[in-house]
Design a protein around this motif. Structure first.
Motif, PDB file in Angstrom:
ATOM      1  N   TYR A 109      -7.721   1.568  11.289  1.00  0.00           N
ATOM      2  CA  TYR A 109      -8.321   2.532  11.555  1.00  0.00           C
ATOM      3  C   TYR A 109      -8.729   3.050  10.199  1.00  0.00           C
ATOM      4  O   TYR A 109     -10.222   3.758   9.891  1.00  0.00           O
ATOM      5  CB  TYR A 109      -6.339   3.308  11.433  1.00  0.00           C
ATOM      6  N   LYS A 110      -8.663   2.167   8.828  1.00  0.00           N
ATOM      7  CA  LYS A 110      -9.041   2.382   7.947  1.00  0.00           C
ATOM      8  C   LYS A 110     -10.664   2.197   7.923  1.00  0.00           C
ATOM      9  O   LYS A 110     -11.301   2.371   6.864  1.00  0.00           O
ATOM     10  CB  LYS A 110      -8.468   1.595   7.115  1.00  0.00           C
ATOM     11  N   THR A 111     -11.330   1.364   8.806  1.00  0.00           N
ATOM     12  CA  THR A 111     -12.708   0.872   8.899  1.00  0.00           C
ATOM     13  C   THR A 111     -13.268   2.081   9.835  1.00  0.00           C
ATOM     14  O   THR A 111     -14.744   1.884   9.556  1.00  0.00           O
ATOM     15  CB  THR A 111     -12.542  -0.496   9.421  1.00  0.00           C
ATOM     16  N   ASN A 134     -12.365  11.983   7.434  1.00  0.00           N
ATOM     17  CA  ASN A 134     -12.322  10.587   6.135  1.00  0.00           C
ATOM     18  C   ASN A 134     -12.812  11.423   5.246  1.00  0.00           C
ATOM     19  O   ASN A 134     -12.513  11.840   4.190  1.00  0.00           O
ATOM     20  CB  ASN A 134     -13.167   9.304   6.131  1.00  0.00           C
ATOM     21  N   VAL A 146       0.159   6.011   0.874  1.00  0.00           N
ATOM     22  CA  VAL A 146      -0.056   6.353   1.394  1.00  0.00           C
ATOM     23  C   VAL A 146       0.609   7.341   0.434  1.00  0.00           C
ATOM     24  O   VAL A 146       1.744   7.825   0.339  1.00  0.00           O
ATOM     25  CB  VAL A 146       0.291   6.637   2.630  1.00  0.00           C
ATOM     26  N   ARG A 201      -3.471  -0.310  11.894  1.00  0.00           N
ATOM     27  CA  ARG A 201      -3.868   0.497  10.421  1.00  0.00           C
ATOM     28  C   ARG A 201      -4.855   0.057  10.220  1.00  0.00           C
ATOM     29  O   ARG A 201      -5.861   0.241   9.875  1.00  0.00           O
ATOM     30  CB  ARG A 201      -2.589   0.596   9.634  1.00  0.00           C
ATOM     31  N   ARG A 202      -5.551  -1.581   9.943  1.00  0.00           N
ATOM     32  CA  ARG A 202      -6.586  -1.837   9.216  1.00  0.00           C
ATOM     33  C   ARG A 202      -7.727  -1.665  10.122  1.00  0.00           C
ATOM     34  O   ARG A 202      -8.700  -1.243   9.059  1.00  0.00           O
ATOM     35  CB  ARG A 202      -5.970  -3.349   9.405  1.00  0.00           C
ATOM     36  N   GLU A 239       1.321  -1.259   0.042  1.00  0.00           N
ATOM     37  CA  GLU A 239      -0.114  -0.008  -0.185  1.00  0.00           C
ATOM     38  C   GLU A 239       0.594   1.372  -0.385  1.00  0.00           C
ATOM     39  O   GLU A 239       1.983   1.403   0.581  1.00  0.00           O
ATOM     40  CB  GLU A 239      -0.977  -0.263   1.612  1.00  0.00           C
ATOM     41  N   GLY A 277      -8.337   7.217   5.446  1.00  0.00           N
ATOM     42  CA  GLY A 277      -7.009   6.852   5.875  1.00  0.00           C
ATOM     43  C   GLY A 277      -5.944   7.140   6.594  1.00  0.00           C
ATOM     44  O   GLY A 277      -4.841   6.379   6.087  1.00  0.00           O
ATOM     45  N   TRP A 278      -5.499   8.133   6.573  1.00  0.00           N
ATOM     46  CA  TRP A 278      -4.290   8.483   7.529  1.00  0.00           C
ATOM     47  C   TRP A 278      -4.749   9.421   8.181  1.00  0.00           C
ATOM     48  O   TRP A 278      -5.940  10.161   8.618  1.00  0.00           O
ATOM     49  CB  TRP A 278      -3.930   9.173   5.700  1.00  0.00           C
ATOM     50  N   SER A 280      -4.600   7.691   1.667  1.00  0.00           N
ATOM     51  CA  SER A 280      -4.078   6.559   1.193  1.00  0.00           C
ATOM     52  C   SER A 280      -5.570   6.304   0.172  1.00  0.00           C
ATOM     53  O   SER A 280      -5.909   4.852  -0.149  1.00  0.00           O
ATOM     54  CB  SER A 280      -4.654   5.072   2.018  1.00  0.00           C
ATOM     55  N   GLY A 281      -6.737   7.046   0.161  1.00  0.00           N
ATOM     56  CA  GLY A 281      -7.890   6.601  -0.503  1.00  0.00           C
ATOM     57  C   GLY A 281      -7.744   7.298  -1.510  1.00  0.00           C
ATOM     58  O   GLY A 281      -6.822   8.170  -2.480  1.00  0.00           O
TER      59      GLY A 281
END
Ligand SMILES: Cc1cc2nc3c(=O)[nH]c(=O)nc-3n(C[C@H](O)[C@H](O)[C@H](O)COP(=O)(O)OP(=O)(O)OC[C@H]3O[C@@H](n4cnc5c(N)ncnc54)[C@H](O)[C@@H]3O)c2cc1C
Length: 403
Positions: A341-343, A199, A176, A338-339, A174, A204-205, A224-225
């Motif tokens: 966080y992204k949700t 968001n 960023v 991180r996983r 991935e 994602g960050w 990261s999106g």
């Protein structure tokens, strides 16, 4: 003739990249008494800049080049969620320094040369291939092509590592995209960083401000999106127009933060260090401390392998094992965080801030928070705060993080 080319077998090790990881690795191998060359594609060390320069005091100890590059001391953070609600953490103790990052890179490159490493600027690695028990390098310097041979090649050439590509080691899972700027922000808090989650502004960050202590600030945003960093920056400045009122941008920097889940960092006659090896915290993108530590571990293994004249992947794996011992658990926790966080939705960020604002939770942060090893404090937070579990969805709920 290119400097150092008279004898093709002249170098025991060639390090590609004179960033912090490359210079630290070269210094370690030169101190072991081996002939080392560092190739740097740019004419000036540390330029162009692609970093906000926030590091822990421990990082400067690891760098071993003094503290002359410190610009400001940071004692805490204001964490801001989309509603504007803010949590302040920190208890007056210095947690981090803001540094002159170009100054750090130069000091490290100087220390590598003082240890005996040769540095070649403006020399770009184009290709590398294994042959005759070593590695043959094709490089471009002053518009001319040259070849060079080494027993060991160290890829310290950052996120887009040419060494990794040429010798078949995998790239990041991935990326960023980050955009940073330096400028003037009137009335900014001189010893707290600000972190903005949401968001809309930083999918994602997160976005950040880092004070330099004299009214100047480094400000940045990562994404990261699909939102491009320039658009994210515009949105960040507009959503927080009041808080960032009077912002005057002077300098813009950009860069890519690599996130790996797992990767090979060694092969026959080759090792990767720093960003090229994915030695970047998956939670914050900070890579100076872990890259320097990785370089030190790589240099130790390199000296051993060069002395024994065994540069096989099997021998060099001692480095990967040493890295795993020092950082494996921490980085796995970071990947889980991180996983998770992204949700998180913006509503989750609000709920999280409410949970984190409880006095005992702030006390946990202040007691155990460590920028270089964030996994530990989050493990404690999840153990002590059952309400947080509701935010962990799917397999993460029973994942490694809480062990
Ligand atoms: C926006 C942003 C902000 C950041 N802020 C922080 C922060 O505050 N704190 C922190 O700890 N980390 C931060 N980082 C991460 C940090 O910058 C990196 O982890 C760190 O620079 C990695 O060091 P390195 O030596 O591995 O690679 P680099 O610093 O990237 O150095 C690689 C070197 O290799 C050279 N090179 C590349 N290809 C070749 C080639 N083919 N031939 C010759 N030379 C080559 C490059 O010119 C460069 O000098 C940030 C990153 C970004 C993108």
């Amino acid at each position: 003739m290119l400097w150092g080319m008279a004898n093709e077998q002249r170098y025991d090790a060639v390090v590609v990249g004179a960033g912090p990881a490359g210079s630290a690795a070269a210094r370690g191998i030169a101190r072991g008494g081996f002939r080392v060359l560092v190739l740097e594609e740019h004419a000036q060390i540390g330029v162009p800049l692609h970093c906000s320069g926030l590091v822990t005091p421990r990082t400067l100890v690891e760098a071993g080049v003094g503290e002359g590059m410190i610009v400001n001391a940071i004692v805490g953070a204001h964490v801001c969620v989309p509603s504007g609600r803010t949590l302040t953490i920190g208890n007056g103790k210095t947690r981090a320094y803001v540094i002159d990052r170009v100054g750090l890179d130069r000091a490290l490159a100087d220390s590598a040369q003082q240890a005996g490493a040769a540095l070649m600027r403006g020399a770009r690695l184009l290709d590398a291939r294994r042959e005759h028990g070593g590695v043959t390098l094709s490089i471009r310097r002053n518009d001319a092509l040259h070849t060079l041979r080494t027993r060991l090649l160290i890829g310290a050439d950052g996120v887009h590592s040419r060494v990794a590509k040429a010798l078949g080691l995998s790239g990041p899972s991935e990326r960023v995209f980050g955009l940073g700027a330096e400028g003037v922000l009137p009335g900014s808090d001189r010893d707290h960083v600000q972190v903005f989650v949401g968001n809309d502004i930083a999918p994602g960050w997160f976005a950040w401000t880092i004070p330099l202590g004299d009214g100047r600030v480094r400000l940045g945003v990562g994404s990261s999106g699909p939102l491009r960093p320039a658009a994210a920056m515009r949105r960040f400045l507009s959503v927080y127009a009041q808080r960032l009122g009077g912002w005057e941008q002077r300098r813009l920097t950009g860069g890519v933060i690599p996130i790996w889940s797992r990767r090979a960092t060694v092969g026959d006659n080759v090792m990767l260090v720093g960003d090229a090896a994915g030695q970047v915290k998956p939670t914050s993108g900070g890579g100076i401390f872990s890259g320097l530590a990785g370089a030190r571990l790589a240099a130790e293994t390199a000296c051993d392998a060069l002395a024994k004249d065994d540069l096989s992947e099997r021998a060099l794996r001692a480095y990967a094992k040493a890295w795993e011992k020092a950082f494996g658990r921490e980085f796995r926790r970071g990947e889980d965080l991180r996983r998770l966080y992204k949700t998180l939705t913006d509503e989750d960020f609000e709920r999280m801030l409410r949970i984190f604002s409880a006095r005992p939770v702030v006390a946990l942060f202040n007691r155990y928070g460590d920028i270089d090893y964030p996994g530990g404090v989050f493990r404690r937070l999840f153990s002590a705060t059952p309400a947080l579990w509701a935010l962990a969805r799917g397999p993460l709920r029973y994942g490694r993080l809480w062990r």
